[in-house]
Scaffold this active site. Sequence first.
Site, PDB file in Angstrom:
ATOM      1  N   ASP A 238       2.257  12.905   7.949  1.00 27.18           N
ATOM      2  CA  ASP A 238       1.651  11.623   7.620  1.00 27.18           C
ATOM      3  C   ASP A 238       2.804  10.626   7.423  1.00 27.18           C
ATOM      4  OD1 ASP A 238      -0.014   9.536   7.040  1.00 27.18           O
ATOM      5  OD2 ASP A 238      -1.240  10.643   5.613  1.00 27.18           O
TER       6      ASP A 238
HETATM    7  C1  BGC Z   1      -2.603   7.569   6.601  1.00 28.63           C
HETATM    8  C2  BGC Z   1      -2.862   8.239   7.934  1.00 28.63           C
HETATM    9  C3  BGC Z   1      -2.511   7.297   9.059  1.00 28.63           C
HETATM   10  C4  BGC Z   1      -1.063   6.844   8.897  1.00 28.63           C
HETATM   11  C5  BGC Z   1      -0.618   5.864   9.973  1.00 28.63           C
HETATM   12  C6  BGC Z   1      -1.220   6.965   6.520  1.00 28.63           C
HETATM   13  O1  BGC Z   1      -1.080   6.203   5.376  1.00 28.63           O
HETATM   14  O2  BGC Z   1      -2.780   8.500   5.561  1.00 28.63           O
HETATM   15  O3  BGC Z   1      -4.197   8.642   8.038  1.00 28.63           O
HETATM   16  O4  BGC Z   1      -2.722   7.912  10.294  1.00 28.63           O
HETATM   17  O5  BGC Z   1      -0.926   6.193   7.647  1.00 28.63           O
HETATM   18  O6  BGC Z   1      -1.219   4.633   9.794  1.00 28.63           O
END
Ligand code: BGC
Length: 825
Positions: A238
Amino acid sequence: MTESPHTAPQPAASSDAILRDLVARLSLDDKLRLVTGEDVWSLPELPQIGLRKLRMSDGPVGVRGTSFDAADTSVVVPNPSAQAAAWDPAVAREVGTLLGAQARAKDVHILLAPTVNMHRTPLGGRHFECFSEDPLLTARTATAYVEGVQAQGVAATVKHFVANDAENERMTYDVRADERTLREVYLAPFEAAVRDAGAWLVMSAYNGVNGATMTANSPLQNEILKQEWGFDGVVVSDWMAVRSSEPAFLGGTDVAMPGPVELWGEPIRAAIAEGRVDEAVLDDKVLRILRLAARVGALGDAAAPAADPGILAGARERIRTLTTRTMVLLENRGGTLPFDTSALRRVALIGPNAVRMSAQGGGSATCFPEQVVDIAEGLRSALGPDVELTVRDGAFTHRKLPGISRANSTDPATDAPGFTLEFRDVHGSVLATEHRLGAQAVVWPGLYPEGTRIVVLRTRIIPAVDGEHVLEVLGLGAMTATVDGEAHILDLGTGTGDFGEFLMRPPLTHIPVAARAGAPVDVELVHTADSDLLVVSMGLGWAPVRPDEEAEMAAAVADAAAADVAVVVVGTTEDIESEGFDRTGLALPGRSDELVARVAAANRNTVVVVNAGSPVLMPWRDDVAAVLWAWLPGQEGGAAVADILTGAAEPGGRLPTSFPADETDVPVLASNPVDGVHAYTEGSTIGYRLWALRGAKPGYPFGYGLGYTDWEYRDLTVEGNAADGLTVRVDVANTGARTGREIVQAYLEPLDGELFGSAEPLRLVGFAAVDAEPGATRTVSVDVPSRDLARWDAAAGSWRTVPGTYRLTVGRNAEDAGLTTTITL
Ligand code: BGC
């Protein structure tokens, strides 16, 4: 080492031997570069082996793309809980197909979706973004979604691995759960997406599980995901979840995003040189990335399957139809719905969400639709010119003003609708200028010229009416807002530091502006960074000063009293349901409940449409004529609501999660970790199973939903055994007057109510959707694979069907007595 691109492999021949050969041709530098992002959204190209840039984009309701601007549009479908509410993998596959096609059209190879975390507490900020409280319904929906996306040659990313079921303190909390709990509930949808649908990526979560942060959680990532399940794809972190060098590198994470991630550069090179990390670990990551690249047509002559332009051309109709399949009719007294449109002369449409429908939730899931059909527009075109439709807020519940749109702003530099976004260096010299359509600008390293220290957002607002207005400024830190030459020095504070909150719920302030209709107001917002690493979120809103809320509500009640029917649309906003923070309660915001109660008292034909992604309390539910749960319904939401209210479509959805009548009844409510820990002490019994175990009754049970016709179930039979699985058959007769859709649900529970020495309530083991005309009887067959009969035997460390006598119930929801039979497994 460099090679000519001509030596790149043919796609069809991208066997592991060929890919390994490509890995062997790469230098240590190149390999290290490849395992962290080149920027926020992509991995670097390596032309010497024919590897092109791999682009990623957020889902799960659309494909946002790599910019964060309204100009970068996408189809937008209903929120994931709504998708699961269809109880029909065909709907999730259709969603996947549309998003796969959209990704291809935007040159995106990797969709960062679906989200398969669980509805553990209804307060979870991303509850709306997850499918269900049931692992089987989640798994079935997720596999179909992944298959739909990947059939378009686009990789799906199943996220967030694992137990990222709440938002508060999400970067640090540790989930404590025993293995049976993890296996049966939280891991199960990932396992299905990997083993049954062959997902090409998994995203490693921010949180920890049983003492190890997920990006460094070797037992879960290396041993279970990769070795046991045979996952041959890429584990991507993530965003900013990699917070260590060797532990994360050795813990099963393959790609650290966004990049470049310094923790994985020099420290890993040194660890390899000093023998603490085997270069083979790096090679395996690179191999996985090349395998992914071959799958999505980004390696050598590899091409993804031909994109079908017809999918997007027909998207609006397809989305409208699937959206009607997601909506859940909760109440319908005296056959109020569907409306007898021939008897309608005047309809009062009331509510904060009638005026501003929440098409989506907040956070990284937000996309920019080309257009949104709201409920007013949907009803207006369904009812036609002979029915008078009045529309008003009735109550004010939005924290933010409406963003300035392309309709009421022009970019002073070009006179085109929208904004100028300007990047300047420390001396104020302009380095680059962009034209923007959206009122919120999110600026990331890698997406602006090097040396940028100042970001400027500029527009010319054209007020629609005379009078006092409010200019809203959103953002973090120090800013200067200049309105028609008058400077306002602002300090909006630093926020909580969470990425989602920063993006979607930045602090805001208001500046009063006296304006005249048509007389332009020039606005300039300047943010000066105090370092080179610039992450900026800044935005502008604009609206006339609101009327007094009491007067507004009285006017709404008067509208209702004068109409044949009142349709009240209440719900949440993207400030309430969002990534980055959990909800603080289940009540609707502001004076929503009072509005519904007063309108219902004024008009006995009051229909409430709830526009929310996760459960809310509905204290008035027994006092209104009908309640339609519309979810966060995406771009065609208003058209789908109108289809259902007028009977052009059947409300096809059933609840994928239990809806409480009261907060105090909810078996697991707390979303705040205690001393950094979420103890999953309820074990593998969550959702409706926990309600059943506690003998508590929700407002509406799991699986519940009404249709516009009546059904009778007859002749239940079950064949099969523990080893081969079961086939459950039942005759379902449409005994009503309309063609309809029914969701047949099969639940299993041990007759003595126990398994492995502890209480075991019912659980869903299968379901099927069936359509039938009036008078028709259909034989519905529900297959229960043997694995879905088994439970995790912690002592044996394996799946096992516990021999014994079970009650199998086929019915319309988790509380329906339905038809039952006893089976021995
Ligand atoms: C989220 C993810 C997301 C990523 C990119 C993170 O803060 O938890 O679900 O894909 O950001 O935007």
